[in-house]
Design a protein around this motif. Sequence first.
Motif, PDB file in Angstrom:
ATOM      1  N   LYS A 250       4.434  10.364   2.128  1.00 37.74           N
ATOM      2  CA  LYS A 250       3.264  10.202   1.254  1.00 37.74           C
ATOM      3  C   LYS A 250       3.302   8.843   0.554  1.00 37.74           C
ATOM      4  O   LYS A 250       2.281   8.198   0.354  1.00 37.74           O
ATOM      5  N   ARG A 251       4.505   8.430   0.177  1.00 37.10           N
ATOM      6  CA  ARG A 251       4.642   7.131  -0.493  1.00 37.10           C
ATOM      7  C   ARG A 251       4.193   6.005   0.457  1.00 37.10           C
ATOM      8  O   ARG A 251       3.475   5.089   0.053  1.00 37.10           O
ATOM      9  N   ALA A 252       4.598   6.104   1.737  1.00 40.72           N
ATOM     10  CA  ALA A 252       4.184   5.081   2.717  1.00 40.72           C
ATOM     11  C   ALA A 252       2.665   5.119   2.905  1.00 40.72           C
ATOM     12  O   ALA A 252       2.002   4.075   2.966  1.00 40.72           O
ATOM     13  N   GLN A 253       2.100   6.344   2.962  1.00 43.44           N
ATOM     14  CA  GLN A 253       0.637   6.474   3.119  1.00 43.44           C
ATOM     15  C   GLN A 253      -0.081   5.815   1.941  1.00 43.44           C
ATOM     16  O   GLN A 253      -1.061   5.105   2.101  1.00 43.44           O
ATOM     17  N   GLN A 254       0.455   6.078   0.744  1.00 40.18           N
ATOM     18  CA  GLN A 254      -0.161   5.555  -0.473  1.00 40.18           C
ATOM     19  C   GLN A 254      -0.138   4.029  -0.493  1.00 40.18           C
ATOM     20  O   GLN A 254      -1.122   3.375  -0.816  1.00 40.18           O
ATOM     21  N   ARG A 255       1.014   3.463  -0.111  1.00 41.03           N
ATOM     22  CA  ARG A 255       1.137   1.997  -0.072  1.00 41.03           C
ATOM     23  C   ARG A 255       0.128   1.407   0.918  1.00 41.03           C
ATOM     24  O   ARG A 255      -0.505   0.391   0.635  1.00 41.03           O
ATOM     25  N   ALA A 256      -0.006   2.053   2.078  1.00 44.62           N
ATOM     26  CA  ALA A 256      -0.941   1.544   3.094  1.00 44.62           C
ATOM     27  C   ALA A 256      -2.368   1.581   2.548  1.00 44.62           C
ATOM     28  O   ALA A 256      -3.137   0.631   2.724  1.00 44.62           O
ATOM     29  N   ARG A 257      -2.709   2.673   1.859  1.00 48.49           N
ATOM     30  CA  ARG A 257      -4.071   2.786   1.298  1.00 48.49           C
ATOM     31  C   ARG A 257      -4.314   1.705   0.246  1.00 48.49           C
ATOM     32  O   ARG A 257      -5.367   1.077   0.211  1.00 48.49           O
ATOM     33  N   GLU A 258      -3.307   1.498  -0.612  1.00 47.89           N
ATOM     34  CA  GLU A 258      -3.440   0.470  -1.658  1.00 47.89           C
ATOM     35  C   GLU A 258      -3.684  -0.899  -1.038  1.00 47.89           C
ATOM     36  O   GLU A 258      -4.568  -1.646  -1.457  1.00 47.89           O
ATOM     37  N   LEU A 259      -2.872  -1.219  -0.019  1.00 51.59           N
ATOM     38  CA  LEU A 259      -2.986  -2.540   0.608  1.00 51.59           C
ATOM     39  C   LEU A 259      -4.342  -2.707   1.283  1.00 51.59           C
ATOM     40  O   LEU A 259      -5.013  -3.725   1.106  1.00 51.59           O
ATOM     41  N   ALA A 260      -4.736  -1.685   2.047  1.00 54.79           N
ATOM     42  CA  ALA A 260      -6.018  -1.776   2.758  1.00 54.79           C
ATOM     43  C   ALA A 260      -7.162  -1.880   1.748  1.00 54.79           C
ATOM     44  O   ALA A 260      -8.087  -2.682   1.912  1.00 54.79           O
ATOM     45  N   GLY A 261      -7.062  -1.072   0.677  1.00 53.59           N
ATOM     46  CA  GLY A 261      -8.116  -1.067  -0.347  1.00 53.59           C
ATOM     47  C   GLY A 261      -8.229  -2.408  -1.051  1.00 53.59           C
ATOM     48  O   GLY A 261      -9.306  -2.807  -1.491  1.00 53.59           O
ATOM     49  N   ALA A 262      -7.104  -3.113  -1.156  1.00 48.73           N
ATOM     50  CA  ALA A 262      -7.116  -4.407  -1.855  1.00 48.73           C
ATOM     51  C   ALA A 262      -7.431  -5.559  -0.901  1.00 48.73           C
ATOM     52  O   ALA A 262      -7.346  -6.726  -1.279  1.00 48.73           O
ATOM     53  N   GLY A 263      -7.744  -5.232   0.344  1.00 49.44           N
ATOM     54  CA  GLY A 263      -8.192  -6.269   1.277  1.00 49.44           C
ATOM     55  C   GLY A 263      -7.091  -6.941   2.081  1.00 49.44           C
ATOM     56  O   GLY A 263      -7.332  -7.966   2.717  1.00 49.44           O
ATOM     57  N   TYR A 264      -5.885  -6.389   2.049  1.00 47.58           N
ATOM     58  CA  TYR A 264      -4.818  -6.981   2.863  1.00 47.58           C
ATOM     59  C   TYR A 264      -4.974  -6.550   4.321  1.00 47.58           C
ATOM     60  O   TYR A 264      -5.458  -5.440   4.590  1.00 47.58           O
ATOM     61  N   ARG A 265      -4.557  -7.402   5.229  1.00 44.87           N
ATOM     62  CA  ARG A 265      -4.423  -6.998   6.634  1.00 44.87           C
ATOM     63  C   ARG A 265      -3.110  -6.216   6.708  1.00 44.87           C
ATOM     64  O   ARG A 265      -2.034  -6.763   6.434  1.00 44.87           O
TER      65      ARG A 265
END
Length: 275
Positions: A98-113
């Motif tokens: 879940k922590r990895a999922q959350q990090r991925a969502r944060e990054l994608a949401g903030a516009g990171y590739r």
Amino acid sequence: MRVLVADKCGFCFGVRRAIEMAGRQCDTGKRIYSLGPLIHNPQVIERLHADGLTVIDSPDEAESGVVVIRSHGAPSSVIEELKSRGLEVVDATCPLVKRAQQRARELAGAGYRVVIVGQPEHPEVKAILEDIGEATVVENGPPKLLNAARRIGVIAQTTQTPEAFRRVVVGLSELDFEELRVYNTICSATVDRQRAALGLARRVDVMFVLGGRNSANTARLAQLCDATGVPTFHLETSAELTPEMTAGRQVVGVTAGASTPAWIIEDFVAKLESL
Ligand code: SF4
């Protein structure tokens, strides 16, 4: 012949938790499903099936009752779909996944590739990919097509090796970008098992790595042991052990993936000692 067992091997806390959660549901007498095999160990899945857990491949196969989400997780859209159809969802996703999922969502949401260091076909990676829509998945070495990305965010499949993760991050750092954000989401249970297996492989004449053939973390343990030069066998159970495998060996090492139960390890050691 001396048999040494790695001091960290077998069930991790995320797998144990998922099995306990599913087991409690089986005791209720309701119809219980898991979306995909609860863990990557066919022998454990067989036992759970005998207790009433049915493995389904797609959400449509569950008609009523409870669907257990496995330790690898599932896309949020699938969980929502199950709930909207009136099914009860028991989420046994490992908190570290879940922590990895959350990090991925944060990054994608903030516009990171987003770059995921992992296997494109692994259910954990597929669930993250489906959740965030788009990402680059890479197992080894830096992805070549990222030169145009200004901001890059990196996470790892929880069962990757730290070395593979480092290689990708170092490779990425040589690209032309504005910002590189790195989250090491490899879980400590994985790292502990890899270190213990490597330490043991260097002290023995042959290594046995126990676990499902479909288990990514077990396969990685076997690759690591094999890379030390010691003969290595990846087996599921003691039924596959033959006397030829240990012929002429003085010291034998045993380790097991995070989804391998203690009873498989104990049974294997007992058979080794009886050879
Ligand atoms: S290997 Fe790590 S991330 Fe995967 S279920 Fe076990 S504790 Fe969780």
